[in-house]
Design a protein around this motif. Structure first.
Motif, PDB file in Angstrom:
ATOM      1  N   ASN A  94       0.812  -1.216   0.000  1.00  0.00           N
ATOM      2  CA  ASN A  94       0.000   0.000   0.000  1.00  0.00           C
ATOM      3  C   ASN A  94       0.844   1.263   0.000  1.00  0.00           C
ATOM      4  OD1 ASN A  94      -1.590  -2.044   2.222  1.00  0.00           O
ATOM      5  ND2 ASN A  94      -2.609  -1.412   0.345  1.00  0.00           N
ATOM      6  N   GLU A  95       2.095   1.123  -0.372  1.00  0.00           N
ATOM      7  CA  GLU A  95       2.981   2.291  -0.334  1.00  0.00           C
ATOM      8  C   GLU A  95       2.545   3.359  -1.319  1.00  0.00           C
ATOM      9  OE1 GLU A  95       7.208   0.097   0.817  1.00  0.00           O
ATOM     10  OE2 GLU A  95       6.846   0.857  -1.195  1.00  0.00           O
ATOM     11  N   LYS A  96       3.015   4.580  -1.067  1.00  0.00           N
ATOM     12  CA  LYS A  96       2.755   5.684  -1.977  1.00  0.00           C
ATOM     13  C   LYS A  96       3.359   5.398  -3.334  1.00  0.00           C
ATOM     14  CE  LYS A  96       6.944   7.973  -0.351  1.00  0.00           C
ATOM     15  NZ  LYS A  96       7.502   9.028   0.519  1.00  0.00           N
ATOM     16  N   LEU A  97       2.774   6.016  -4.368  1.00  0.00           N
ATOM     17  CA  LEU A  97       3.297   5.900  -5.718  1.00  0.00           C
ATOM     18  C   LEU A  97       4.241   7.067  -5.996  1.00  0.00           C
ATOM     19  CD1 LEU A  97       0.055   4.940  -7.676  1.00  0.00           C
ATOM     20  CD2 LEU A  97       1.843   3.427  -6.787  1.00  0.00           C
ATOM     21  N   THR A  98       5.332   6.762  -6.672  1.00  0.00           N
ATOM     22  CA  THR A  98       6.296   7.788  -7.066  1.00  0.00           C
ATOM     23  C   THR A  98       6.239   7.933  -8.577  1.00  0.00           C
ATOM     24  OG1 THR A  98       7.734   7.263  -5.202  1.00  0.00           O
ATOM     25  CG2 THR A  98       8.699   8.502  -7.028  1.00  0.00           C
ATOM     26  N   PHE A  99       5.701   9.047  -9.021  1.00  0.00           N
ATOM     27  CA  PHE A  99       5.533   9.293 -10.454  1.00  0.00           C
ATOM     28  C   PHE A  99       6.776   9.975 -11.014  1.00  0.00           C
ATOM     29  CE2 PHE A  99       1.119   8.345 -11.491  1.00  0.00           C
ATOM     30  CZ  PHE A  99       0.549   8.241 -10.236  1.00  0.00           C
ATOM     31  N   GLY A 100       7.146   9.573 -12.217  1.00  0.00           N
ATOM     32  CA  GLY A 100       8.171  10.282 -12.983  1.00  0.00           C
ATOM     33  C   GLY A 100       7.493  11.208 -13.975  1.00  0.00           C
TER      34      GLY A 100
ATOM     35  N   ASP B  30      -9.875   0.977   2.480  1.00  0.00           N
ATOM     36  CA  ASP B  30      -9.213   1.422   3.705  1.00  0.00           C
ATOM     37  C   ASP B  30      -8.207   2.540   3.449  1.00  0.00           C
ATOM     38  OD1 ASP B  30      -8.966  -1.891   5.251  1.00  0.00           O
ATOM     39  OD2 ASP B  30     -10.591  -0.423   5.227  1.00  0.00           O
ATOM     40  N   ASN B  31      -7.555   2.456   2.291  1.00  0.00           N
ATOM     41  CA  ASN B  31      -6.459   3.382   2.013  1.00  0.00           C
ATOM     42  C   ASN B  31      -6.934   4.563   1.197  1.00  0.00           C
ATOM     43  OD1 ASN B  31      -4.004   1.689   2.926  1.00  0.00           O
ATOM     44  ND2 ASN B  31      -5.144   0.298   1.605  1.00  0.00           N
ATOM     45  N   LEU B  32      -6.503   5.741   1.625  1.00  0.00           N
ATOM     46  CA  LEU B  32      -6.819   6.966   0.881  1.00  0.00           C
ATOM     47  C   LEU B  32      -5.554   7.786   0.790  1.00  0.00           C
ATOM     48  CD1 LEU B  32      -9.967   9.160   1.211  1.00  0.00           C
ATOM     49  CD2 LEU B  32      -7.713  10.223   1.106  1.00  0.00           C
ATOM     50  N   TYR B  33      -5.277   8.262  -0.411  1.00  0.00           N
ATOM     51  CA  TYR B  33      -4.044   9.005  -0.684  1.00  0.00           C
ATOM     52  C   TYR B  33      -4.387  10.365  -1.285  1.00  0.00           C
ATOM     53  CZ  TYR B  33      -2.399   4.122  -0.819  1.00  0.00           C
ATOM     54  OH  TYR B  33      -2.145   2.790  -0.555  1.00  0.00           O
ATOM     55  N   TRP B  34      -3.551  11.316  -0.977  1.00  0.00           N
ATOM     56  CA  TRP B  34      -3.600  12.608  -1.650  1.00  0.00           C
ATOM     57  C   TRP B  34      -2.284  12.813  -2.399  1.00  0.00           C
ATOM     58  CZ3 TRP B  34      -7.645  15.869  -2.224  1.00  0.00           C
ATOM     59  CH2 TRP B  34      -8.729  15.752  -1.339  1.00  0.00           C
ATOM     60  N   TYR B  35      -2.405  13.291  -3.639  1.00  0.00           N
ATOM     61  CA  TYR B  35      -1.267  13.647  -4.470  1.00  0.00           C
ATOM     62  C   TYR B  35      -1.548  15.019  -5.074  1.00  0.00           C
ATOM     63  CZ  TYR B  35      -0.165   8.585  -4.629  1.00  0.00           C
ATOM     64  OH  TYR B  35       0.129   7.282  -4.310  1.00  0.00           O
ATOM     65  N   ARG B  36      -0.512  15.655  -5.601  1.00  0.00           N
ATOM     66  CA  ARG B  36      -0.757  16.884  -6.343  1.00  0.00           C
ATOM     67  C   ARG B  36       0.291  17.070  -7.417  1.00  0.00           C
ATOM     68  NH1 ARG B  36       1.057  22.321  -2.915  1.00  0.00           N
ATOM     69  NH2 ARG B  36       3.274  21.783  -2.724  1.00  0.00           N
ATOM     70  N   ARG B  37      -0.122  17.799  -8.460  1.00  0.00           N
ATOM     71  CA  ARG B  37       0.802  18.213  -9.499  1.00  0.00           C
ATOM     72  C   ARG B  37       0.762  19.729  -9.550  1.00  0.00           C
ATOM     73  NH1 ARG B  37       1.892  15.772 -14.533  1.00  0.00           N
ATOM     74  NH2 ARG B  37      -0.146  14.816 -14.606  1.00  0.00           N
ATOM     75  N   PHE B  49      -3.767   7.892   4.241  1.00  0.00           N
ATOM     76  CA  PHE B  49      -4.591   7.480   5.370  1.00  0.00           C
ATOM     77  C   PHE B  49      -4.836   5.975   5.293  1.00  0.00           C
ATOM     78  CE2 PHE B  49      -6.110  11.207   7.544  1.00  0.00           C
ATOM     79  CZ  PHE B  49      -6.124  12.233   6.601  1.00  0.00           C
ATOM     80  N   VAL B  50      -4.809   5.345   6.432  1.00  0.00           N
ATOM     81  CA  VAL B  50      -5.353   4.006   6.559  1.00  0.00           C
ATOM     82  C   VAL B  50      -6.549   4.144   7.492  1.00  0.00           C
ATOM     83  CG1 VAL B  50      -5.024   1.642   7.330  1.00  0.00           C
ATOM     84  CG2 VAL B  50      -3.135   2.888   6.254  1.00  0.00           C
ATOM     85  N   LYS B  51      -7.707   3.942   6.924  1.00  0.00           N
ATOM     86  CA  LYS B  51      -8.950   4.259   7.628  1.00  0.00           C
ATOM     87  C   LYS B  51      -8.864   5.709   8.108  1.00  0.00           C
ATOM     88  CE  LYS B  51      -9.777  -0.588   8.664  1.00  0.00           C
ATOM     89  NZ  LYS B  51     -10.106  -1.628   9.677  1.00  0.00           N
ATOM     90  N   GLU B  52      -8.981   5.970   9.399  1.00  0.00           N
ATOM     91  CA  GLU B  52      -8.973   7.371   9.835  1.00  0.00           C
ATOM     92  C   GLU B  52      -7.591   7.840  10.280  1.00  0.00           C
ATOM     93  OE1 GLU B  52     -10.530   4.922  11.238  1.00  0.00           O
ATOM     94  OE2 GLU B  52      -9.985   4.804  13.357  1.00  0.00           O
ATOM     95  N   SER B  53      -6.611   6.970  10.244  1.00  0.00           N
ATOM     96  CA  SER B  53      -5.278   7.310  10.750  1.00  0.00           C
ATOM     97  C   SER B  53      -4.326   7.706   9.630  1.00  0.00           C
ATOM     98  CB  SER B  53      -4.682   6.110  11.500  1.00  0.00           C
ATOM     99  OG  SER B  53      -5.512   5.749  12.593  1.00  0.00           O
ATOM    100  N   LYS B  54      -3.460   8.672   9.926  1.00  0.00           N
ATOM    101  CA  LYS B  54      -2.445   9.077   8.972  1.00  0.00           C
ATOM    102  C   LYS B  54      -1.288   8.088   9.028  1.00  0.00           C
ATOM    103  CE  LYS B  54      -3.672  13.950   9.340  1.00  0.00           C
ATOM    104  NZ  LYS B  54      -3.277  15.297   9.827  1.00  0.00           N
ATOM    105  N   GLN B  55      -1.093   7.368   7.940  1.00  0.00           N
ATOM    106  CA  GLN B  55      -0.040   6.372   7.871  1.00  0.00           C
ATOM    107  C   GLN B  55       1.290   6.987   7.449  1.00  0.00           C
ATOM    108  OE1 GLN B  55      -0.015   3.275   8.784  1.00  0.00           O
ATOM    109  NE2 GLN B  55       2.016   2.765   8.005  1.00  0.00           N
ATOM    110  N   ASP B  56       1.201   7.941   6.531  1.00  0.00           N
ATOM    111  CA  ASP B  56       2.407   8.562   5.983  1.00  0.00           C
ATOM    112  C   ASP B  56       2.042   9.974   5.539  1.00  0.00           C
ATOM    113  OD1 ASP B  56       4.702   7.677   3.212  1.00  0.00           O
ATOM    114  OD2 ASP B  56       4.653   9.383   4.583  1.00  0.00           O
TER     115      ASP B  56
END
Lengths: 109, 119
Positions: A94-100, B30-37, B49-56
């Motif tokens: 479930n690790e984060k994705l690293t985009f190039g 369960d897993n929710l991610y935020w990314y941005r460009r 997030f894993v459920k309601e907790s910040k995993q990373d």
């Protein structure tokens, strides 16, 4: 440090097979190789994922040699709608994705 | 099955204002991610997030950004106060399971993104 290296851009004509190669010399034992496609104004969309050898689904094939230091995404008989940016990524669990920067594929009529 | 949805699709605000972005993941993920460009650069990870907790949350740029996922369902990302360099497209993604099973690497499903413009 980028985990993967792929061509910045490619052009192809409609109906041809397109192969996009990605280099990942430092791939970890647990890493899977995943390809995403992104159209303008949309989020990345999963295409295919593999660990070794060959994987095929309804839209693409993924070829991975034994040393896993590279991989090739193959799109059969492309059409104009395949014009997009294609990303090669390494991920595990479930690790984060690293985009190039991805490969910008342009299909020419 | 509905995909990942994000609201709003576009937001234009002035420097110093506050903006809140919302993400609704695929139900049951369960897993929710935020990314941005930002400004034509590569898509960068913000937090997981894993459920309601910040995993990373190693990708969060500074303390002007606050993410929450109360109840483990939808998530919000608040930027307060917004700066010009915050302009960009914010993507949310979700994946099913927490816990790395042998041989299992979950696909992350992305939403369409929210385009934020700070003037």
């Amino acid at each position: 440090l980028a985990k993967t290296t792929q061509p910045i851009s490619m052009d192809s004509y409609e109906g041809q097979e397109v192969n996009i190669t990605c280099s990942h010399n430092n791939i970890a034992t647990n890493d899977y190789i995943t390809w995403y496609q992104q159209f303008p104004s949309q989020g990345p969309r999963f295409i295919i994922q593999g660990y070794k050898t060959k994987v095929t689904n309804e839209v693409a094939s993924l070829f991975i040699p034994a040393d896993r230091k590279s991989s090739t995404l193959s799109l059969p008989r492309v059409s104009l709608s395949d014009t997009a940016v294609y990303y090669c990524l390494l991920n595990f669990g479930n690790e984060k994705l690293t985009f190039g920067t991805g490969t910008r594929l342009t299909i020419i009529p | 099955e509905a995909g990942v949805t994000q609201f709003p699709s576009h937001s234009v605000i002035e420097k110093g204002q506050t903006v809140t972005l919302r993400c609704d993941p695929i139900s049951g993920h369960d897993n929710l991610y935020w990314y941005r460009r930002v400004m034509g650069k590569e898509i960068k990870f913000l937090l997981h997030f894993v459920k309601e907790s910040k995993q990373d949350e190693s990708g969060m740029p500074n303390n002007r950004f606050l993410a929450e996922r109360t109840g483990g369902t939808y998530s919000t990302l608040k930027v307060q106060p917004a700066e010009l360099e915050d302009s960009g497209v914010y993507f949310c993604a979700s994946s099913p399971r927490w816990g790395s099973l042998a041989g299992i690497t979950d696909t992350q499903y992305f939403g369409p993104g929210t385009r934020l413009t700070v003037l």
